[in-house]
Design an enzyme around this catalytic site. Structure first.
Site, short mmCIF file in Angstrom:
data_model
loop_
_atom_site.label_atom_id
_atom_site.label_comp_id
_atom_site.label_asym_id
_atom_site.label_seq_id
_atom_site.Cartn_x
_atom_site.Cartn_y
_atom_site.Cartn_z
N ASP A 43 2.20 77.14 77.78
CA ASP A 43 1.69 77.01 76.42
C ASP A 43 0.28 76.41 76.38
O ASP A 43 -0.16 75.77 77.33
CB ASP A 43 2.59 76.04 75.61
CG ASP A 43 3.98 76.60 75.37
OD1 ASP A 43 4.31 77.64 75.94
OD2 ASP A 43 4.73 75.96 74.61
N HIS A 98 -2.24 75.08 66.79
CA HIS A 98 -1.20 74.16 67.25
C HIS A 98 -0.69 73.26 66.13
O HIS A 98 -0.53 72.04 66.29
CB HIS A 98 -1.69 73.31 68.43
CG HIS A 98 -0.57 72.95 69.36
ND1 HIS A 98 0.13 71.77 69.24
CD2 HIS A 98 -0.02 73.62 70.39
CE1 HIS A 98 1.07 71.73 70.18
NE2 HIS A 98 1.00 72.84 70.89
N HIS A 185 2.65 73.80 80.61
CA HIS A 185 1.35 73.95 79.93
C HIS A 185 0.28 74.22 80.99
O HIS A 185 0.03 73.34 81.82
CB HIS A 185 1.02 72.69 79.14
CG HIS A 185 2.07 72.35 78.11
ND1 HIS A 185 3.25 71.72 78.44
CD2 HIS A 185 2.13 72.61 76.77
CE1 HIS A 185 3.98 71.59 77.33
NE2 HIS A 185 3.33 72.12 76.31
NI NI Z 1 2.03 73.52 72.52
#
Ligand code: NI
Length: 238
Positions: A43, A98, A185
């Site tokens: 992400d 986000h 991430h």
């Molecule tokens: Ni995120």
């Protein structure tokens, strides 16, 4: 002659029916017994500082993953985004900025998703760009506004907090099992190194790394628009 032809017809019909029955039996449970499958997801990127090294490592290992990109990052990195897609990974979205979707209006949600979808369509062309809501947060009623499947995760690497290769890979390796969707991430160098260690360790245990879409497919789950999934065999969470 007629009797022989009739028998031949019956025999052929029997085998066609048998093939059809066997084909239907070759469902998700058989596929699952035949192998171990897992989906790594990344992400908040893409990032020119960290994502290329991750892509190199995944390519070297023949592993595919899913990238839930932010619209505001994707629009800065069109080449990198095209590379992710060209190398067989699934590109999906994670909103434009986000934002916590459960805290915004329906109109604002639609704008976040539409804006990101348009960026992805511009750079990559036609496609279904699935959604991971930031923090996994979305109100149940808001899902009806989403015209793609929503994906959260079943294993949280906590890489954003741990920021240490060994700790991240250990945490994932202790929890991971076939059918899991792993949250990571690709904006942290430590995550890139941990992810490649995870791929090496799990491939040695017989795991195949698939995109989320492929994982759903292999488990026989027909991912529906507006439906939230944690992993193929786990219901959504609210
Ligand atoms: Ni995120």
């Amino acid at each position: 002659m007629k009797a022989k032809r009739w028998i031949a017809t019956v025999v052929i019909a029997f085998f066609i029916m048998l093939a059809a029955v066997l084909h239907r039996a070759g469902n998700a449970s058989e596929v699952m017994e035949a192998g171990r499958y897992i989906a790594l997801t990344f992400d908040d990127g893409p990032s020119s500082l960290t994502t290329p090294e991750l892509l190199d490592g995944l390519k070297e290992r023949g592993a595919r993953a899913t990238f839930f990109v932010l619209g505001m990052e994707a629009e800065k990195e069109p080449e990198l985004l095209r590379r992710i897609q060209a190398e067989g990974h699934q590109v999906a979205q994670h909103t434009y900025s986000h934002v916590k979707l459960n805290e915004i209006s329906d109109a604002a949600l639609t704008e976040e998703l539409t804006k990101t979808n348009e960026i992805l369509l511009d750079i990559l062309g036609e496609g279904d760009y699935w959604l991971r809501p930031p923090y996994g947060l979305i109100r149940e009623a808001q899902c009806a506004l989403v015209n793609v499947p929503l994906i959260t995760w079943s294993v949280d690497s906590e890489d954003w907090k741990l920021r240490e290769k060994e700790a991240v890979s250990r945490r994932v390796l202790e929890e991971a099992k076939s059918g899991d969707i792993i949250l990571m991430h690709d904006i942290h160098p430590t995550t890139v190194h941990a992810a490649l260690t995870i791929v090496d360790e799990l491939q040695a245990q017989g795991y195949t790394f698939l995109t989320v879409q492929e994982l759903m497919c292999i488990y026989g789950v027909d991912a529906g628009a507006g439906e939230l999934y944690r992993a193929p065999l786990l219901p959504g969470q609210w």
